[in-house]
Design an enzyme around this catalytic site. Structure first.
Site, PDB file in Angstrom:
ATOM      1  N   ARG A  23      11.781  -6.182   5.013  1.00 27.12           N
ATOM      2  CA  ARG A  23      11.608  -4.746   4.767  1.00 27.12           C
ATOM      3  C   ARG A  23      12.567  -3.922   5.620  1.00 27.12           C
ATOM      4  NH1 ARG A  23       5.863  -1.859   5.362  1.00 27.12           N
ATOM      5  NH2 ARG A  23       5.922  -2.813   7.448  1.00 27.12           N
TER       6      ARG A  23
ATOM      7  N   ARG B  36      -0.350  -8.987  13.421  1.00 22.90           N
ATOM      8  CA  ARG B  36      -0.940  -7.987  12.513  1.00 22.90           C
ATOM      9  C   ARG B  36      -1.795  -8.667  11.442  1.00 22.90           C
ATOM     10  NH1 ARG B  36       4.251  -5.103  10.593  1.00 22.90           N
ATOM     11  NH2 ARG B  36       2.889  -3.919   9.224  1.00 22.90           N
TER      12      ARG B  36
ATOM     13  N   ARG C 164      11.434  -1.902  11.115  1.00 21.56           N
ATOM     14  CA  ARG C 164      10.353  -1.419  11.983  1.00 21.56           C
ATOM     15  C   ARG C 164      10.147  -2.388  13.135  1.00 21.56           C
ATOM     16  NH1 ARG C 164       5.275   0.311   8.231  1.00 21.56           N
ATOM     17  NH2 ARG C 164       4.176  -0.930   9.787  1.00 21.56           N
TER      18      ARG C 164
ATOM     19  N   LYS D 229       0.848  -1.217   0.000  1.00 19.18           N
ATOM     20  CA  LYS D 229       0.000   0.000   0.000  1.00 19.18           C
ATOM     21  C   LYS D 229       0.874   1.253   0.000  1.00 19.18           C
ATOM     22  CE  LYS D 229      -2.075  -1.055   3.902  1.00 19.18           C
ATOM     23  NZ  LYS D 229      -1.328  -2.314   4.215  1.00 19.18           N
TER      24      LYS D 229
ATOM     25  N   ARG E 209      -9.723   0.865   8.725  1.00 18.96           N
ATOM     26  CA  ARG E 209      -9.260  -0.481   9.041  1.00 18.96           C
ATOM     27  C   ARG E 209     -10.297  -1.264   9.834  1.00 18.96           C
ATOM     28  NH1 ARG E 209      -3.395   0.420   8.842  1.00 18.96           N
ATOM     29  NH2 ARG E 209      -2.344  -1.497   9.325  1.00 18.96           N
TER      30      ARG E 209
HETATM   31  P1  AP5 Z   1       4.920  -1.651   1.827  1.00 15.58           P
HETATM   32  O1  AP5 Z   1       4.613  -0.788   0.648  1.00 15.58           O
HETATM   33  O2  AP5 Z   1       5.712  -1.064   2.935  1.00 15.58           O
HETATM   34  O3  AP5 Z   1       3.582  -2.351   2.366  1.00 15.58           O
HETATM   35  P2  AP5 Z   1       2.341  -1.734   3.171  1.00 15.58           P
HETATM   36  O4  AP5 Z   1       1.118  -2.392   2.652  1.00 15.58           O
HETATM   37  O5  AP5 Z   1       2.406  -0.244   3.166  1.00 15.58           O
HETATM   38  O6  AP5 Z   1       2.714  -2.335   4.597  1.00 15.58           O
HETATM   39  P3  AP5 Z   1       2.627  -1.728   6.055  1.00 15.58           P
HETATM   40  O7  AP5 Z   1       3.297  -2.761   6.931  1.00 15.58           O
HETATM   41  O8  AP5 Z   1       3.180  -0.345   6.141  1.00 15.58           O
HETATM   42  O9  AP5 Z   1       1.120  -1.720   6.276  1.00 15.58           O
HETATM   43  P4  AP5 Z   1       0.363  -1.827   7.586  1.00 15.58           P
HETATM   44  O10 AP5 Z   1      -0.985  -1.586   7.072  1.00 15.58           O
HETATM   45  O11 AP5 Z   1       0.532  -3.019   8.418  1.00 15.58           O
HETATM   46  O12 AP5 Z   1       1.111  -0.717   8.476  1.00 15.58           O
HETATM   47  P5  AP5 Z   1       0.695   0.753   8.889  1.00 15.58           P
HETATM   48  O13 AP5 Z   1       1.923   1.547   8.857  1.00 15.58           O
HETATM   49  O14 AP5 Z   1      -0.503   1.222   8.141  1.00 15.58           O
HETATM   50  O15 AP5 Z   1       5.680  -2.961   1.265  1.00 15.58           O
HETATM   51  C1  AP5 Z   1       6.137  -3.982   2.143  1.00 15.58           C
HETATM   52  C2  AP5 Z   1       7.456  -4.584   1.597  1.00 15.58           C
HETATM   53  O16 AP5 Z   1       7.189  -5.245   0.366  1.00 15.58           O
HETATM   54  C3  AP5 Z   1       8.539  -3.536   1.285  1.00 15.58           C
HETATM   55  O17 AP5 Z   1       9.788  -4.057   1.608  1.00 15.58           O
HETATM   56  C4  AP5 Z   1       8.407  -3.291  -0.217  1.00 15.58           C
HETATM   57  O18 AP5 Z   1       9.627  -2.882  -0.797  1.00 15.58           O
HETATM   58  C5  AP5 Z   1       7.946  -4.667  -0.712  1.00 15.58           C
HETATM   59  N1  AP5 Z   1       7.022  -4.590  -1.862  1.00 15.58           N
HETATM   60  C6  AP5 Z   1       6.001  -3.722  -2.043  1.00 15.58           C
HETATM   61  N2  AP5 Z   1       5.350  -3.966  -3.178  1.00 15.58           N
HETATM   62  C7  AP5 Z   1       5.970  -5.042  -3.749  1.00 15.58           C
HETATM   63  C8  AP5 Z   1       5.747  -5.787  -4.951  1.00 15.58           C
HETATM   64  N3  AP5 Z   1       4.750  -5.476  -5.805  1.00 15.58           N
HETATM   65  N4  AP5 Z   1       6.554  -6.834  -5.195  1.00 15.58           N
HETATM   66  C9  AP5 Z   1       7.573  -7.157  -4.338  1.00 15.58           C
HETATM   67  N5  AP5 Z   1       7.834  -6.479  -3.201  1.00 15.58           N
HETATM   68  C10 AP5 Z   1       7.048  -5.429  -2.909  1.00 15.58           C
HETATM   69  O19 AP5 Z   1       0.197   0.523  10.390  1.00 15.58           O
HETATM   70  C11 AP5 Z   1       1.099   0.193  11.432  1.00 15.58           C
HETATM   71  C12 AP5 Z   1       0.341   0.106  12.747  1.00 15.58           C
HETATM   72  O20 AP5 Z   1      -0.248   1.406  13.055  1.00 15.58           O
HETATM   73  C13 AP5 Z   1      -0.846  -0.863  12.780  1.00 15.58           C
HETATM   74  O21 AP5 Z   1      -0.444  -2.186  13.076  1.00 15.58           O
HETATM   75  C14 AP5 Z   1      -1.712  -0.242  13.901  1.00 15.58           C
HETATM   76  O22 AP5 Z   1      -1.181  -0.540  15.160  1.00 15.58           O
HETATM   77  C15 AP5 Z   1      -1.550   1.261  13.653  1.00 15.58           C
HETATM   78  N6  AP5 Z   1      -2.565   1.794  12.728  1.00 15.58           N
HETATM   79  C16 AP5 Z   1      -2.332   2.376  11.500  1.00 15.58           C
HETATM   80  N7  AP5 Z   1      -3.491   2.760  10.933  1.00 15.58           N
HETATM   81  C17 AP5 Z   1      -4.490   2.427  11.804  1.00 15.58           C
HETATM   82  C18 AP5 Z   1      -5.899   2.546  11.755  1.00 15.58           C
HETATM   83  N8  AP5 Z   1      -6.530   3.079  10.682  1.00 15.58           N
HETATM   84  N9  AP5 Z   1      -6.603   2.091  12.820  1.00 15.58           N
HETATM   85  C19 AP5 Z   1      -5.986   1.566  13.904  1.00 15.58           C
HETATM   86  N10 AP5 Z   1      -4.632   1.407  14.006  1.00 15.58           N
HETATM   87  C20 AP5 Z   1      -3.892   1.837  12.957  1.00 15.58           C
END
Ligand code: AP5
Length: 208
Positions: free
Chosen positions: A122, A162, A151, A13, A88
């Protein structure tokens, strides 16, 4: 364009949101990035959020909704925005629906095994936010010069937590947005650039 990127942790994402928001000239709003910035600088919000984020649990809806209300009322959101990591939960989606209308929801579909591989490899830059994977970037330093880190919530046991939180609380949003006719599912296993092109094509069709 008002967009939501939906998908499990590690689906890509953030990677796609950076490219797509730059192409469309709209702000990329990542609730995860906002929370991590608050944790880093030790704000009250950050202190409250940290215990949830570190365990891979969702931060309470009330905290997240305050962040989103504030951010969406900023001037740069007038012509659209890209939401990454929000909503979410069903409650978050329903609250968002009361704040604004959404044009399209891009659901990035990736299987659990790929997610575990992606997140364990990552590396992120604490200074500029760039994201890398050890399989494609061997350097320990970001192109901006900062040392890359893993991270806290990318440790294996937290990743599994997660994932189960995603299946229980976030996955039901796929059906919620399908019923509104706004859902577009793409295969997250496609190459990064190919996926960006596919998403931009979908958005082009939505615009017409
Ligand atoms: P990346 O692009 O980083 O993936 P992502 O989907 O953004 O993953 P996140 O881990 O950031 O998402 P998340 O939803 O768990 O975390 P968030 O920060 O929102 O890609 C991942 C890896 O794959 C990278 O190494 C990349 O290079 C590689 N990659 C990407 N695309 C690829 C492809 N096509 N092919 C091959 N490799 C590829 O949330 C973190 C925490 O914050 C949550 O756990 C929660 O505690 C809190 N939080 C955030 N938002 C909320 C909410 N709305 N409500 C409640 N709690 C929340």
């Amino acid at each position: 364009m008002k967009l939501i990127f939906l998908g499990p942790p590690g689906a890509g994402k953030g990677t796609q949101a950076v490219a797509v928001s730059a192409e469309l000239g709209i702000p990329h709003i990542s609730t995860g990035d906002i929370l991590r910035a608050n944790i880093r600088t030790g704000t009250e919000l950050g202190t409250r959020a940290k215990e949830y984020v570190d365990k891979g649990q969702l931060v309470p809806d009330s905290l997240i909704l305050n962040i989103i209300r504030d951010r969406l009322s900023a001037g740069d959101c007038e012509n659209g925005f890209l939401l990454d990591g929000f909503p979410r939960t069903l409650a978050q989606a329903q609250s968002l629906g009361k704040i604004t209308d959404i044009d399209a929801v891009i659901n990035i579909d990736v299987d659990d095994q790929t997610i575990v591989e992606r997140l364990s490899g990552r590396r992120v830059c604490p200074a500029c936010g760039a994201t890398y994977h050890v399989s494609t970037y061997a350097d320990e330093t970001c192109t901006c010069g900062e040392r890359l880190i893993q991270r806290n919530d990318d440790k294996p046991e937290t990743v599994l937590n997660r994932l189960s939180v995603y299946h229980e609380q976030t996955r039901p949003l796929i059906e919620y947005y399908r019923q509104s006719g706004k859902l577009h599912t793409v295969r997250g296993s496609a190459g990064i650039q190919a996926l960006t092109r596919e998403i931009l094509n979908i958005i082009d069709k939505v615009k017409r």
